[in-house]
Design an enzyme around this catalytic site. Structure first.
Site, PDB file in Angstrom:
ATOM      1  N   SER A  33     -10.520  -0.307   7.285  1.00  0.00           N
ATOM      2  CA  SER A  33      -9.592  -0.373   5.434  1.00  0.00           C
ATOM      3  C   SER A  33      -8.985  -1.408   4.562  1.00  0.00           C
ATOM      4  O   SER A  33      -8.787  -1.355   3.856  1.00  0.00           O
ATOM      5  CB  SER A  33      -8.508   1.036   5.797  1.00  0.00           C
ATOM      6  OG  SER A  33      -9.163   2.023   5.426  1.00  0.00           O
TER       7      SER A  33
ATOM      8  N   SER B 112      -9.595   2.149   2.381  1.00  0.00           N
ATOM      9  CA  SER B 112      -9.174   2.557   2.025  1.00  0.00           C
ATOM     10  C   SER B 112      -7.883   2.277   0.806  1.00  0.00           C
ATOM     11  O   SER B 112      -7.220   2.205   0.660  1.00  0.00           O
ATOM     12  CB  SER B 112      -7.715   3.626   2.504  1.00  0.00           C
ATOM     13  OG  SER B 112      -7.256   3.317   3.443  1.00  0.00           O
TER      14      SER B 112
ATOM     15  N   LYS C 222       1.005  -1.422   0.538  1.00  0.00           N
ATOM     16  CA  LYS C 222      -0.031   0.339  -0.285  1.00  0.00           C
ATOM     17  C   LYS C 222       0.872   0.873  -0.091  1.00  0.00           C
ATOM     18  O   LYS C 222       1.608   0.933   0.640  1.00  0.00           O
ATOM     19  CB  LYS C 222      -0.903   0.073   1.558  1.00  0.00           C
ATOM     20  CG  LYS C 222      -1.889   0.889   0.834  1.00  0.00           C
ATOM     21  CD  LYS C 222      -2.827   1.083   2.238  1.00  0.00           C
ATOM     22  CE  LYS C 222      -3.999   2.094   2.400  1.00  0.00           C
ATOM     23  NZ  LYS C 222      -4.419   1.973   3.731  1.00  0.00           N
TER      24      LYS C 222
HETATM   25  N1  GLN Z   1     -13.377   4.275   5.926  1.00  0.00           N
HETATM   26  C1  GLN Z   1     -12.987   4.939   7.452  1.00  0.00           C
HETATM   27  C2  GLN Z   1     -12.381   6.382   6.925  1.00  0.00           C
HETATM   28  O1  GLN Z   1     -12.902   7.126   6.707  1.00  0.00           O
HETATM   29  C3  GLN Z   1     -11.661   3.835   6.927  1.00  0.00           C
HETATM   30  C4  GLN Z   1     -10.795   4.359   6.291  1.00  0.00           C
HETATM   31  C5  GLN Z   1      -9.345   3.416   7.478  1.00  0.00           C
HETATM   32  O2  GLN Z   1      -9.539   1.969   7.952  1.00  0.00           O
HETATM   33  N2  GLN Z   1      -7.988   3.648   7.237  1.00  0.00           N
HETATM   34  O3  GLN Z   1     -12.251   6.612   7.988  1.00  0.00           O
END
Ligand code: GLN
Length: 481
Positions: A174, A150, A75
């Site tokens: 995410s 994400s 990532k």
């Molecule tokens: N969807 C969540 C957010 O927008 C989690 C994102 C994540 O786990 N990095 O913050």
């Protein structure tokens, strides 16, 4: 067909010299080149081939480790020396990291091969990968759908077999949510299990890295390398790392599974509920005992998280100021203009929204009303889990209320935040959570979530592996793969 093999199988193939790491790496690079998913921000072809040559020489000499020569994708939130590390943001688009994250260093020491850096929502904020500066990623099961976020690029890359596995980070879901939407296995370990050093911070008290793989067995193999104490990260846990592959084959007879009634209420898509309940039956047929439990404060996970995370990000992202590194605006008039324009031009909409909310909530007059209050509710959420784990070993439920939704379908932020309803609590409580492929709804994958007590990764991996010996959801592939 090498790409259809799991990490476990690839490792055997490399050791037997059925194929070389260079051949395997070239095979994946070709697949990445042909793919139109936009799963990668950077493909590190030269680096990959030189790491593969190095791995082959270790393999022929007989001094290879378990995962030497395995190609993976990182990532783009992990700092990788000499390689662009953008975190999906324009503000870090020019950033070439001068050092390796501890996690990257560990994978390098093992002799693994980095194919490239995967696309992601900007600075890990989002649930659909549509917040990336580099454009959205397509879901390999249906290219008109999102892959989740994400870590959407990592999930799509593994689902489309562009990579043997990928790394991800999970602050509020995410790893698990994109794993669910793309039909792969994703594990978010206990907070502190994997070093956060060199992992670009979003919300430091929630962020945790983890493996995104085809199967639980692969997740165990990769976690063995990722986990462990790091004196460069004051929140990493000084705790022994077990061999996560050791207990995969234990029977799960008598395993106590709790189904939180709050996870099966309105808002959950019927077709997702059906898949989840069917997979629970599978666990029962393997000898597990299922009971209903309650996590009464679950409803507060979204408001709590969407205070805590923006507060922490507003502080973490203050370092991206156009001065030290990253994007700087053209011809600033003075210092204020430099800060203002570098940040206004460098950050995307969602990131700015969260910086503003966080800055507001942390300001002197509002701290008690928002941040402090959210921390108190966070404690209540943790207590719910503590009570539940006195009765059960694993909590199961959906990962996401719906299967993958359409690209562009969710336009307002608050509706997007609802996608995180079942994943946020595990981060707020620091607990390990997993998503495993459990079935389909209209040809789109659906993941089952398993949440365990602190440091119970082995229990989760064992249960997931046993499920995967009885089912084939995790080896099903999108068309034309
Ligand atoms: N969807 C969540 C957010 O927008 C989690 C994102 C994540 O786990 N990095 O913050």
């Amino acid at each position: 067909m090498m790409h259809k093999l799991s990490v476990a199988e690839l490792s055997k193939g490399l050791k037997n010299r059925d194929f070389s790491s260079v051949e395997l790496t070239q095979h994946y690079l070709k697949r990445i080149d042909r793919s139109d998913l936009n799963a990668f921000i950077t493909v590190t072809e030269d680096l990959a081939l030189s790491q593969a040559r190095e791995a082959d020489s270790r393999l022929t000499k007989g001094d290879a480790d378990v995962l030497t020569g395995i190609p993976y994708s990182h990532k783009d939130i992990f700092c990788t020396k000499g390689v662009k590390t953008s975190a999906g943001s324009k503000i870090l688009d020019p950033f070439i990291s001068p050092y390796d994250a501890t996690l990257s260093h560990k994978l390098n020491m093992e002799g693994m091969v980095m194919l490239g850096k995967t696309n992601m929502d900007e600075l890990a904020m989002g649930s659909s990968n549509e917040n990336s500066y580099y454009g959205p990623v397509k879901n390999p099961w249906d290219k008109k759908k999102v892959p989740g976020g994400s870590s959407g690029g990592s999930a799509a890359a593994v689902a489309a077999r562009l990579s043997a596995f990928a790394t991800g980070t999970d602050t509020g879901g995410s790893i698990r949510q994109p794993a669910s939407l793309c039909g792969i296995t994703g594990l978010k370990p206990t907070y502190g299990r994997i070093s956060r050093y060199g992992m670009i911070a979003y919300a430091s008290s929630l962020d945790q890295a983890g493996p995104m793989t085809q199967s639980a067995e692969d997740a165990a193999l990769v976690l063995n390398i990722m986990a462990g104490f790091d004196d460069k990260d004051s929140t990493s846990a000084n705790k022994d790392v077990p061999d996560y592959t050791e207990n995969l084959n234990n029977s799960i007879k008598g395993l106590k599974i709790g189904l939180p009634k709050e996870f099966f209420s309105e808002g959950l898509d019927d077709s997702v509920a059906k898949v989840i309940l069917q997979s629970i039956k599978e666990f029962e047929s393997m000898g597990a005992n299922v009971e209903e439990i309650s996590l009464p404060n679950s409803a507060f996970a979204i408001p709590t998280y969407y205070i805590v995370a923006p507060c922490e990000c507003s502080s973490n992202l203050s370092r991206l100021d156009g001065v030290r590194y990253g994007y700087r605006c053209d011809n600033p008039e003075d210092l204020d203009d430099l800060y203002l324009r570098s940040r206004s031009e460098g950050f995307g909409e969602e990131v700015k929204r969260r910086i503003m909310i966080g800055t507001y909530a942390l300001s002197a007059g509002y701290y008690d009303a928002y941040y402090l209050k959210a921390q108190k509710v966070r404690h209540l959420i943790s207590e719910d889990f503590k009570r539940a784990f006195q009765k059960v070993d694993v909590i199961m439920g959906p990962v996401s209320p719906t299967p993958a939704f359409g690209l562009g379908a969710i336009k307002d932020s608050v509706s997007m935040y609802l996608a995180d309803i079942y994943t946020l609590s595990a981060n707020l409580a620091g607990l390990p959570g997993m998503s495993i492929p459990a079935g389909f709804s209209n040809n789109l994958p659906v993941g089952l979530q398993m949440i365990g007590n602190h440091w119970s990764e082995e229990v989760l991996l064992n249960a997931a592996h046993q499920f995967q010996t009885q089912t084939d959801w995790h080896v099903r592939l999108p068309e034309n793969i």
